[in-house]
Design an enzyme around this catalytic site. Structure first.
Site, PDB file in Angstrom:
ATOM      1  N   ASP A  85      30.496  39.459  47.085  1.00  0.00           N
ATOM      2  CA  ASP A  85      29.657  40.139  46.092  1.00  0.00           C
ATOM      3  C   ASP A  85      28.661  39.175  45.466  1.00  0.00           C
ATOM      4  OD1 ASP A  85      31.599  38.711  44.700  1.00  0.00           O
ATOM      5  OD2 ASP A  85      32.567  40.469  43.849  1.00  0.00           O
ATOM      6  N   ASN A 114      40.513  44.955  35.165  1.00  0.00           N
ATOM      7  CA  ASN A 114      40.513  46.430  35.202  1.00  0.00           C
ATOM      8  C   ASN A 114      40.880  46.952  36.591  1.00  0.00           C
ATOM      9  OD1 ASN A 114      38.231  45.800  36.644  1.00  0.00           O
ATOM     10  ND2 ASN A 114      36.810  47.027  35.425  1.00  0.00           N
ATOM     11  N   HIS A 146      39.506  45.968  39.414  1.00  0.00           N
ATOM     12  CA  HIS A 146      38.430  46.001  40.405  1.00  0.00           C
ATOM     13  C   HIS A 146      38.691  45.017  41.532  1.00  0.00           C
ATOM     14  CE1 HIS A 146      35.665  42.945  38.062  1.00  0.00           C
ATOM     15  NE2 HIS A 146      36.322  42.317  38.992  1.00  0.00           N
ATOM     16  N   GLU A 169      34.248  48.829  41.009  1.00  0.00           N
ATOM     17  CA  GLU A 169      34.785  49.097  39.681  1.00  0.00           C
ATOM     18  C   GLU A 169      35.653  50.361  39.709  1.00  0.00           C
ATOM     19  OE1 GLU A 169      34.586  46.893  37.480  1.00  0.00           O
ATOM     20  OE2 GLU A 169      32.575  46.433  36.783  1.00  0.00           O
TER      21      GLU A 169
HETATM   22  C1  GLP Z   1      34.715  39.004  39.517  1.00  0.00           C
HETATM   23  C2  GLP Z   1      34.414  39.156  40.993  1.00  0.00           C
HETATM   24  C3  GLP Z   1      35.649  39.431  41.781  1.00  0.00           C
HETATM   25  C4  GLP Z   1      36.742  38.471  41.363  1.00  0.00           C
HETATM   26  C5  GLP Z   1      37.126  38.747  39.946  1.00  0.00           C
HETATM   27  C6  GLP Z   1      38.242  37.860  39.438  1.00  0.00           C
HETATM   28  O1  GLP Z   1      34.383  40.110  38.790  1.00  0.00           O
HETATM   29  N1  GLP Z   1      33.479  40.195  41.251  1.00  0.00           N
HETATM   30  O2  GLP Z   1      35.363  39.316  43.169  1.00  0.00           O
HETATM   31  O3  GLP Z   1      37.856  38.662  42.189  1.00  0.00           O
HETATM   32  O4  GLP Z   1      35.995  38.596  39.135  1.00  0.00           O
HETATM   33  O5  GLP Z   1      37.746  36.614  39.061  1.00  0.00           O
HETATM   34  P1  GLP Z   1      38.668  35.437  38.554  1.00  0.00           P
HETATM   35  O6  GLP Z   1      39.312  34.859  39.760  1.00  0.00           O
HETATM   36  O7  GLP Z   1      37.732  34.465  37.901  1.00  0.00           O
HETATM   37  O8  GLP Z   1      39.651  36.000  37.607  1.00  0.00           O
END
Ligand code: GLP
Length: 294
Positions: A116, A183, A185, A190
């Site tokens: 992403d 949440n 996702h 989302e």
């Molecule tokens: C973001 C990304 C996700 C990622 C998530 C968790 O929103 N779009 O791909 O998995 O956050 O991130 P973290 O590992 O920093 O908790």
């Protein structure tokens, strides 16, 4: 049985229920998996349980490194999709360190996509925020020599990113690694995203803005707009993610992530758009690497 690598707990110290070998990725031979703390969850996913507090040097990231390295050794032309975020950082470091420590992996035939990107991808504006492309280059791509595909180059036509993936891997990517949002996702799919959702540009929710930009004092979409932070992102769709041959979900960190993971894996509730991570229960080959009790 082979000795477990140093960073993994010996099975006698961390007993787990063994799963049916026939149901696991054939690339991960029994010998390899027997060195991991491996169990089958009632939802059908396979749990690689990292002891809480990362005792004995075991981390979610290092277990990710083991899985990626094994995948690449078994199939040098693997097509990977990798995530950004804090969770995989130690995994990327461990992969880079393999090069320094003389166990260099050969990535030359592999292809690397990522999950992403913000829209627009930030490159210095606001200065605190970096694009996911910058992150991916710094953490992994600049160190390995794999052919890389960046979401930011496909923002005008997200379906072309899917097309690029399926050109490289007609049956779906070999391995997709995921984090999870508080949440529920997955990538930027989302809550509300359909299991058949395509790679596309989405609006971020307040919860995700808070999770990702809260450290900069930006907690709502409205504040993000006012302060020049992105309010949209491009994400691989659930459909493409679920076509992967192997999915690895990494979950560690704040307790709220553990709560949403438990809900996502609840074997008594069917997958539901309100928690996109719950779609993973429908996939036959998911490894959840976590230090949460699930
Ligand atoms: C973001 C990304 C996700 C990622 C998530 C968790 O929103 N779009 O791909 O998995 O956050 O991130 P973290 O590992 O920093 O908790």
């Amino acid at each position: 049985m082979p000795e477990a690598p140093d960073f993994l707990p010996k099975s006698s110290l961390y007993p787990v229920q063994k799963t049916n070998r026939a149901s696991v990725n054939p690339l991960f031979g029994a010998q390899f998996l027997s060195s991991l703390p491996f169990s089958k969850h009632r939802s059908g996913v396979k749990i690689l349980a990292v002891p809480p507090n990362n005792t004995m040097g075991v981390t979610v990231g290092k277990t990710m490194q083991q899985l990626v390295a094994e995948q690449l050794k078994q199939k040098p032309d693997s097509v990977f999709v990798f995530p950004t975020g804090n969770t995989p950082l130690s995994g990327y470091q461990a992969l880079r360190d393999m090069g320094k420590q003389g166990e260099k992996l050969d990535w030359s035939q592999s292809k690397v996509f990522h999950l992403d990107e913000y829209v627009p991808p930030q490159s210095g504006m606001p200065q605190q925020l970096e694009s996911y492309a910058t992150y991916m280059k710094r953490e992994l791509l600049d160190h390995i020599g794999a052919e890389a595909f960046l979401v930011k180059d496909y923002l005008r036509d997200p379906s072309a990113y899917d097309a690029a993936i399926f050109r490289q891997a007609p049956d779906g990517p070999d391995m997709v690694i995921l984090g999870i949002g508080k949440n529920g996702h997955i990538a930027f799919n989302e809550p509300g995203s359909d299991a058949k959702s395509q790679t596309r540009i989405v609006d971020l929710t307040d919860a995700t803005v808070k999770q990702n930009f809260g450290e900069f004092g930006v907690n709502t979409v409205q504040e993000a707009k006012q302060q020049g932070f992105p309010t949209q992102a491009m994400t691989l769709g659930m459909e493409t993610i679920l076509k992967a041959k192997t999915i690895v979900l990494l979950a560690t960190g704040e307790a709220s992530k553990g709560d949403v993971l438990r809900k996502a894996l609840d074997p008594d509730s069917p997958p539901h758009p309100s928690i996109p991570a719950s779609y993973l229960k429908n996939h036959p080959n998911v490894y959840v690497v976590t230090d949460f009790t699930v």
